[in-house]
Design a protein around this motif. Structure first.
Motif, short mmCIF file in Angstrom:
data_model
loop_
_atom_site.label_atom_id
_atom_site.label_comp_id
_atom_site.label_asym_id
_atom_site.label_seq_id
_atom_site.Cartn_x
_atom_site.Cartn_y
_atom_site.Cartn_z
N ARG A 12 0.82 -1.22 0.00
CA ARG A 12 0.00 0.00 0.00
C ARG A 12 0.85 1.27 0.00
O ARG A 12 0.47 2.28 -0.61
N THR A 13 2.00 1.21 0.67
CA THR A 13 2.90 2.36 0.69
C THR A 13 3.42 2.67 -0.71
O THR A 13 3.49 3.84 -1.12
N LEU A 18 1.73 6.04 -6.49
CA LEU A 18 1.40 5.79 -7.90
C LEU A 18 -0.05 6.12 -8.23
O LEU A 18 -0.44 6.07 -9.40
N GLU A 19 -0.83 6.46 -7.23
CA GLU A 19 -2.27 6.65 -7.43
C GLU A 19 -2.58 7.70 -8.49
O GLU A 19 -3.50 7.52 -9.28
N GLU A 20 -1.86 8.80 -8.49
CA GLU A 20 -2.14 9.89 -9.41
C GLU A 20 -1.15 9.95 -10.57
O GLU A 20 -1.13 10.93 -11.31
N SER A 90 -0.52 -3.33 -18.71
CA SER A 90 0.50 -2.32 -18.39
C SER A 90 -0.16 -1.05 -17.86
O SER A 90 -1.39 -0.93 -17.83
N GLY A 91 0.70 -0.12 -17.44
CA GLY A 91 0.22 1.19 -17.01
C GLY A 91 -0.74 1.12 -15.84
O GLY A 91 -0.59 0.33 -14.91
N ARG A 92 -1.76 1.96 -15.89
CA ARG A 92 -2.70 2.06 -14.77
C ARG A 92 -3.53 0.78 -14.61
O ARG A 92 -3.94 0.44 -13.50
N ALA A 93 -3.76 0.08 -15.70
CA ALA A 93 -4.48 -1.20 -15.59
C ALA A 93 -3.64 -2.22 -14.83
O ALA A 93 -4.16 -2.98 -14.00
N PHE A 146 10.51 4.90 -5.74
CA PHE A 146 10.62 6.09 -4.88
C PHE A 146 11.76 6.99 -5.35
O PHE A 146 11.62 8.22 -5.41
N ASP A 147 12.90 6.38 -5.69
CA ASP A 147 14.05 7.16 -6.15
C ASP A 147 13.73 7.92 -7.42
O ASP A 147 14.05 9.11 -7.56
#
Length: 266
Positions: A12-13, A18-20, A90-93, A146-147
């Motif tokens: 979840r972290t 990546l949510e937006e 891929s991507g958001r899917a 994150f980097d």
């Protein structure tokens, strides 16, 4: 099993940053072998599903992993092996599928017997070790994301699971390279994000590692070179270990060079 909840929290972290994220950003290359964010999520999704399959029994796991092993035996890289299974996802899917799969994997392991023996690509392992490995890989591959995006992860004391795995694979790091294992193993004293002090092995004045649990985890998962940390490694055994530490399965991997992995600006 608490480690299943730790894996869930780790997933979840990573998902939260990546949510937006716009679709195009998933195809940016990270500092890890030029894998993109998309590649990272695909890798995590595949092996989360493999771990979940292992809970269903040897037959289910063998059936799931057989195509991957066939591709590996044909000379394809671990990255290339995930593409047939992903089937264009891929991507958001892919982000949505990985998140759903991670929650399902966490649920399955939360209800499992920690001592249950599970089949895996390498040696069999306990359910406890399996879900700890999933947390470790999510955290480690999450680091390159994150980097790349310039975010600093807010670490929690669940990092102890990864530090423990790092200590437990001391001998493996040497044997995997055909080297003799120096004895005794170094005393390890680490400070967790909360300030908690954690220790492993017998105290020794001239053979020890001391410092941040997060930085220790970064070294044993090979997301940072020890020279880019403030860890103290005293004694030949400790110094040599930190040069080659590898807490994950597979052939020997070369840790990143000094300054090769770092948090970027956007």
């Amino acid at each position: 099993m608490q480690q299943a909840e730790d894996f869930r929290a780790e997933s979840r972290t990573l998902a939260a940053i990546l949510e937006e994220l716009p679709e195009a950003e998933f195809h940016r290359a990270t500092q890890f072998k030029d894998w993109t964010i998309d590649h990272v999520l695909g890798h995590l999704h595949l092996f989360n599903a493999a771990a979940e399959a292992s809970l269903k029994g040897e037959g289910a796991f063998t059936s799931f992993i057989a195509p991957v092993l066939q591709d590996m035996q044909a000379g394809r890289t671990i990255l290339e092996c995930q593409f047939p299974w992903l089937d264009g996802l891929s991507g958001r899917a892919l982000l949505a599928a990985w998140r759903e799969g991670a929650e399902r994997c966490a649920d399955a392991f939360a209800a499992a017997d920690p001592k249950a023996r599970l089949k895996w690509i390498g040696p069999d392992m306990s359910a406890l070790s399996s879900i700890t490995a999933r947390q470790m890989e999510t955290w480690a591959h999450g680091q390159e994301v994150f980097d790349l995006l310039g975010h600093e992860r807010q670490e929690q004391d669940r990092i102890r699971n990864i530090a423990h795995l790092g200590v437990a694979t001391y001998g493996w790091s040497f044997r995997n390279r055909g080297l003799d294992v120096p004895e005794p193993a170094p005393f390890v004293q680490l400070t967790g994000p909360s300030g908690a002090l954690w220790e492993w092995n017998a105290p020794q004045d001239a053979n020890y590692i001391n410092g941040s649990a997060v930085e220790f985890a970064q070294v044993v998962t090979q997301v940072r070179n020890i020279q880019d940390t403030r860890l103290q490694a005293v004694g030949a055994a400790a110094e040599n270990w930190m040069r080659i530490a590898q807490c994950f399965a597979g052939p020997p991997e070369t840790p990143p060079g000094k300054g090769a992995r770092f948090r970027t600006g956007r």
